[in-house]
Design a protein around this motif. Structure first.
Motif, short mmCIF file in Angstrom:
data_model
loop_
_atom_site.label_atom_id
_atom_site.label_comp_id
_atom_site.label_asym_id
_atom_site.label_seq_id
_atom_site.Cartn_x
_atom_site.Cartn_y
_atom_site.Cartn_z
N UNK A 173 0.81 -1.02 0.08
CA UNK A 173 0.04 -0.08 0.00
C UNK A 173 0.73 1.40 -0.04
N UNK A 174 1.92 1.18 0.94
CA UNK A 174 2.90 2.36 1.09
C UNK A 174 3.64 2.63 -0.47
N UNK A 175 3.95 1.41 -1.02
CA UNK A 175 4.57 1.66 -2.52
C UNK A 175 3.59 2.13 -3.56
N UNK A 176 2.32 1.75 -3.44
CA UNK A 176 1.45 2.18 -4.43
C UNK A 176 0.94 3.91 -4.11
N UNK A 177 1.12 4.19 -2.85
CA UNK A 177 0.98 5.63 -2.66
C UNK A 177 2.00 6.49 -2.92
N UNK A 178 3.28 5.95 -2.70
CA UNK A 178 4.55 6.49 -3.05
C UNK A 178 4.67 7.00 -4.50
N UNK A 179 4.76 5.74 -5.36
CA UNK A 179 4.75 6.05 -6.75
C UNK A 179 3.64 6.52 -7.21
N UNK A 180 2.39 6.44 -6.97
CA UNK A 180 1.19 6.99 -7.34
C UNK A 180 1.34 8.63 -7.15
N UNK A 181 1.88 9.30 -6.11
CA UNK A 181 2.34 10.54 -6.13
C UNK A 181 3.26 11.02 -7.43
N UNK A 182 4.37 10.24 -7.59
CA UNK A 182 5.11 10.45 -8.78
C UNK A 182 4.39 10.57 -10.00
N UNK A 183 3.63 9.17 -10.19
CA UNK A 183 2.78 9.47 -11.41
C UNK A 183 1.67 10.44 -11.57
N UNK A 184 1.05 11.13 -10.56
CA UNK A 184 0.24 12.03 -10.66
C UNK A 184 0.99 13.38 -10.99
N UNK A 185 1.88 13.62 -10.18
CA UNK A 185 3.05 14.86 -10.61
C UNK A 185 3.30 15.11 -11.99
N UNK A 186 3.68 13.62 -12.57
CA UNK A 186 4.08 13.50 -14.08
C UNK A 186 2.90 13.76 -14.95
N UNK A 187 1.79 13.17 -14.40
CA UNK A 187 0.69 13.25 -15.39
C UNK A 187 0.12 14.67 -15.62
N UNK A 188 0.21 15.38 -14.31
CA UNK A 188 -0.46 16.79 -14.53
C UNK A 188 0.42 17.61 -15.44
N UNK A 189 1.70 17.49 -15.31
CA UNK A 189 2.77 18.33 -16.13
C UNK A 189 2.51 17.85 -17.51
N UNK A 190 2.42 16.78 -17.85
CA UNK A 190 2.26 16.17 -19.20
C UNK A 190 0.96 16.83 -19.96
N UNK A 191 -0.28 16.85 -19.21
CA UNK A 191 -1.34 17.54 -19.76
C UNK A 191 -1.17 18.98 -19.73
N UNK A 192 -0.51 19.67 -19.15
CA UNK A 192 -0.17 20.98 -19.39
C UNK A 192 0.67 21.18 -20.54
N UNK A 193 2.01 20.42 -20.79
CA UNK A 193 2.71 20.64 -21.86
C UNK A 193 2.10 20.00 -23.22
N UNK A 194 1.06 19.17 -23.10
CA UNK A 194 0.57 18.49 -24.12
C UNK A 194 -0.61 19.69 -24.87
#
Length: 481
Positions: free
Chosen positions: A51-72
């Protein structure tokens, strides 16, 4: 070429914004799958570390996803800003897969990401898990529609020319979606994306293990990243082989440019140069390390196969296939050879370095190893992310630069696609503005991901403590982000 040439500046701007946006795409595709896998294991085992690994890498995923939307978003506007002639010519065909990507795949993906973010305490565990898996599939569909649009530029199919010959009109959407280039590019792109994601996981895990932090969870993520890197590299190699076969059939000039091969060669003469120094026109070769038969094998799957050279292809394009464009390209339909030649080798070389890092890591961390992993090995592993990142970036450079001088192969030259009424100084202003804005966004993105990565996952509770008890469905944490 003059400094304020609109074509030159427009190409620089599109290249800059595309490569910057592409920094986020592979990590989104691969990290979504990683988070889904980790959450699946947590649901199956009930162990809090997953669960903690899911949360941890989920945060990195969401930060990256948000920036990808902005630049796309910027990518879409550029077709009307600097490439209006191109948009008018291919809009009927090129716009269809992009519309499917935006209206179906992206919103489908974004909707279920939203459900995943806010549904931890509101959805049943199984349904919440399904949301991240569906978002992952949506991201892959999004990638495919974009690849289908790009594949049409590499190998135009499913179209007819308008009555006045002024634009391409789609007459077979299924042919556009099943373009052989797109079908071959999809697995290659997905494997490359997971390879880069594995590099991120290895780098973060190695950083923590070097400092003795979050050891139990970081060992798990390290093993996942190391094996993921090797599996993904194998997938990249196999899918790349299929993509090269399609490339030879649809864009033989790109394969000839990748090898900087001027004369048609067969069998042993169709060798692959690992490293070559020579003159740009190919008239003189100063030094070369070559593997006989390898280029023939890669291009035709036959040791006796023949690979067409730049000179023969130029003659055929100039006199038979595209004589109407010969004057515009000064008789040469070849791309910039030093870019294609070295981009192709950097792609292979950096990818191999990343995979070799994973092999060494698995050997040093094997169960039978009796010695501690040396500090230099952890420091070396941190470079798995940059190596895999630059491998995929130069691979994209090769794909796009190898298509030149065409913006749509055989139909439109790049110089004909630029907006005719946009002066160079306005393009220079937007190029400068985008460069500065993207530089700020890069600092923000890198800072957020670095801060999150250094913070690490939540520590696993001590055995026997109240927090370490098994987690039931109704005990799902109420807040994740």
């Amino acid at each position: 070429m003059e400094l304020l040439d609109p074509l030159l500046l427009a190409r620089w701007q599109f290249g800059l914004t595309t490569l910057y946006h592409f920094l986020f795409v592979p990590l989104t595709l691969g990290m979504a799958l990683t988070v889904a896998i980790f959450q699946s294991v947590w649901l199956r085992t009930g162990e809090l570390k997953w669960l903690h690994l899911t949360r941890f890498f989920g945060k990195i995923f969401l930060i990256n996803f948000a920036m990808g939307v902005v630049t796309g978003i910027v990518q879409e506007f550029q077709f009307g800003m600097n490439w209006s002639s191109y948009s008018r010519f291919v809009g009927d065909v090129f716009g269809a897969p992009l519309a499917f990507e935006g209206l179906m795949a992206f919103f489908f993906e974004a909707t279920f990401i939203g459900l995943w973010i806010f549904g931890w305490d509101k959805l049943p565990k199984g349904l919440h898990l399904a949301s991240i898996w569906i978002a992952t599939v949506g991201a892959w569909f999004s990638a495919y529609f974009i690849l289908a649009a790009n594949a049409w530029m590499q190998n135009p199919v499913g179209y007819q020319m308008s009555a006045d010959g002024g634009r391409a009109e789609m007459n077979d959407f299924f042919a556009v979606l099943t373009n052989p280039v797109a079908l071959a590019a999809l697995p290659h792109t997905l494997f490359a994306a997971f390879m880069m994601t594995a590099g991120v996981i290895i780098s973060i895990s190695a950083w923590h293990l070097l400092r003795g932090q979050n050891v139990e969870m970081m060992r798990i993520s390290l093993k996942y990243g190391l094996w993921g890197m090797i599996v993904a590299f194998a997938g990249v190699a196999l899918s790349g082989d299929q993509l090269s076969l399609v490339m030879v059939q649809t864009q033989p000039m790109k394969m000839a440019a990748a090898e900087a091969m001027f004369d048609t060669a067969c069998g042993a003469d169709a060798s692959f140069s690992v490293f070559t120094l020579g003159t740009p026109d190919g008239t003189s070769e100063l030094f070369s390390i070559r593997v006989p038969y390898l280029l023939a094998l890669l291009s035709t799957h036959s040791l006796d196969g023949c690979v067409e050279g730049i000179n023969d292809l130029n003659a055929m394009y100039t006199t038979e296939m595209f004589p109407q464009f010969a004057d515009q390209v000064d008789g040469s339909f070849a791309p910039v050879l030093w870019v294609t030649y070295w981009a192709f080798r950097w792609m292979i070389g950096l990818g191999s370095i990343a995979a070799l890092t994973a092999v060494v890591g698995l050997w040093l961390t094997r169960k039978k190893a009796t010695r501690e992993v040396p500090r230099w090995a952890w420091k070396l592993a941190i470079w798995a992310w940059p190596a895999s990142l630059f491998a995929i970036l130069v691979g994209w450079v090769f794909t796009e630069m190898g298509r030149q001088p065409w913006i749509v192969f055989g139909l439109m030259l790049t110089e004909d696609g630029v907006s005719p009424s946009v002066p160079g100084w306005t393009v220079l202003i937007s190029l400068t503005a985008f460069t500065l804005i993207y530089a700020v966004l890069a600092v923000v993105e890198f800072g957020l991901i670095t801060k999150t990565a250094k913070a690490g996952p939540e520590p696993v509770p001590e055995p026997g403590s109240e927090a370490a008890r098994p987690t039931a469905v109704e005990d799902t944490p109420t807040t994740v982000y």
